[in-house]
Design a protein around this motif. Structure first.
Motif, PDB file in Angstrom:
ATOM      1  N   ALA A 102       0.790  -1.204  -0.093  1.00 13.58           N
ATOM      2  CA  ALA A 102       0.100  -0.065  -0.012  1.00 13.58           C
ATOM      3  C   ALA A 102       0.849   1.163   0.090  1.00 13.58           C
ATOM      4  CB  ALA A 102      -0.867   0.106   1.320  1.00 13.58           C
ATOM      5  N   VAL A 109      -5.723   1.153   2.167  1.00 11.94           N
ATOM      6  CA  VAL A 109      -5.866  -0.147   2.872  1.00 11.94           C
ATOM      7  C   VAL A 109      -7.276  -0.331   3.622  1.00 11.94           C
ATOM      8  CG1 VAL A 109      -4.909  -1.641   4.773  1.00 11.94           C
ATOM      9  CG2 VAL A 109      -3.255   0.033   3.434  1.00 11.94           C
ATOM     10  N   GLN A 146      -6.770   4.779   5.408  1.00 13.17           N
ATOM     11  CA  GLN A 146      -6.877   3.382   6.165  1.00 13.17           C
ATOM     12  C   GLN A 146      -8.229   3.354   6.458  1.00 13.17           C
ATOM     13  OE1 GLN A 146      -3.460   2.135   8.450  1.00 13.17           O
ATOM     14  NE2 GLN A 146      -2.731   4.114   8.340  1.00 13.17           N
TER      15      GLN A 146
END
Length: 189
Positions: A102, A109, A146
């Motif tokens: 990533a 992610v 994220q």
């Protein structure tokens, strides 16, 4: 062994891994939860998922990358049917590998958490595994987006990892806690 003789063995192992333990898979379904690979398949664009390290099934986590609305994303999904999705050294290595990917690609992610916690039989190695994962998630904060989906129990450091995400989505089956109910009950009486 030659490649020709070994290939059928590898194929058979891969198929067994993808199928999973029938009893544990049925138990997961009975509790109203999807299997890790089903969760990933529902999240990503059809046929876009590329699984990494599929033969390392004992890790208890499915890792890889794919597309969401034709945009690249890295993903890991804890597999509760393998040792309760618990985190140990192998589990962490797979997660760290996808987090590194990533960072290199700049892809977001998505973490799908459903874990019984650390692999107690691994002792300090399990604690180190969690520390490595939490440290890497922290390092990626502000670097790549994220998103965490909490789709089952998520305790201890896993709950902290969820808390470090930019976005957390919890299902009706979710539970975030620092100490398990048994620990709280024992301490609080």
């Amino acid at each position: 062994m030659s490649v020709e003789r070994n290939l059928p063995v590898v194929r058979e192992r891969k198929l067994a891994i993808l199928k999973g333990d029938p009893e544990l898979c049925a138990k997961q379904k009975k509790s109203g939860k999807l299997l890790a690979r089903e969760r990933v398949a529902q999240l990503l664009d059809a046929s876009s998922f590329v699984e990494m390290d599929v033969l390392n099934a004992d890790a208890g986590v499915v890792t890889g990358y794919g597309l969401i609305d034709e945009k690249p994303v890295c993903v890991y999904a804890q597999d509760f049917t393998v040792k309760g999705g618990s985190v140990g050294a192998q589990h962490a290595r797979k997660v760290l590998k996808v987090l590194d990917l990533a960072e290199k690609t700049g892809s977001p992610v998505v973490a799908i958490l459903d874990t019984a916690g650390a692999r107690l039989d691994e002792g300090l190695d399990a604690m180190n595994a969690y520390a490595m994962m939490a440290g890497r998630v922290s390092e990626l904060s502000g670097v790549v987006p994220q998103v965490t989906l909490v789709l089952g129990q998520c305790g201890g450091i896993a709950a902290a990892i969820a808390g470090m995400s930019d976005i957390v989505v919890a299902s009706k089956n979710a539970s975030l806690f620092v100490n398990g109910p048994q620990v709280v009950s024992a301490v609080a009486g």
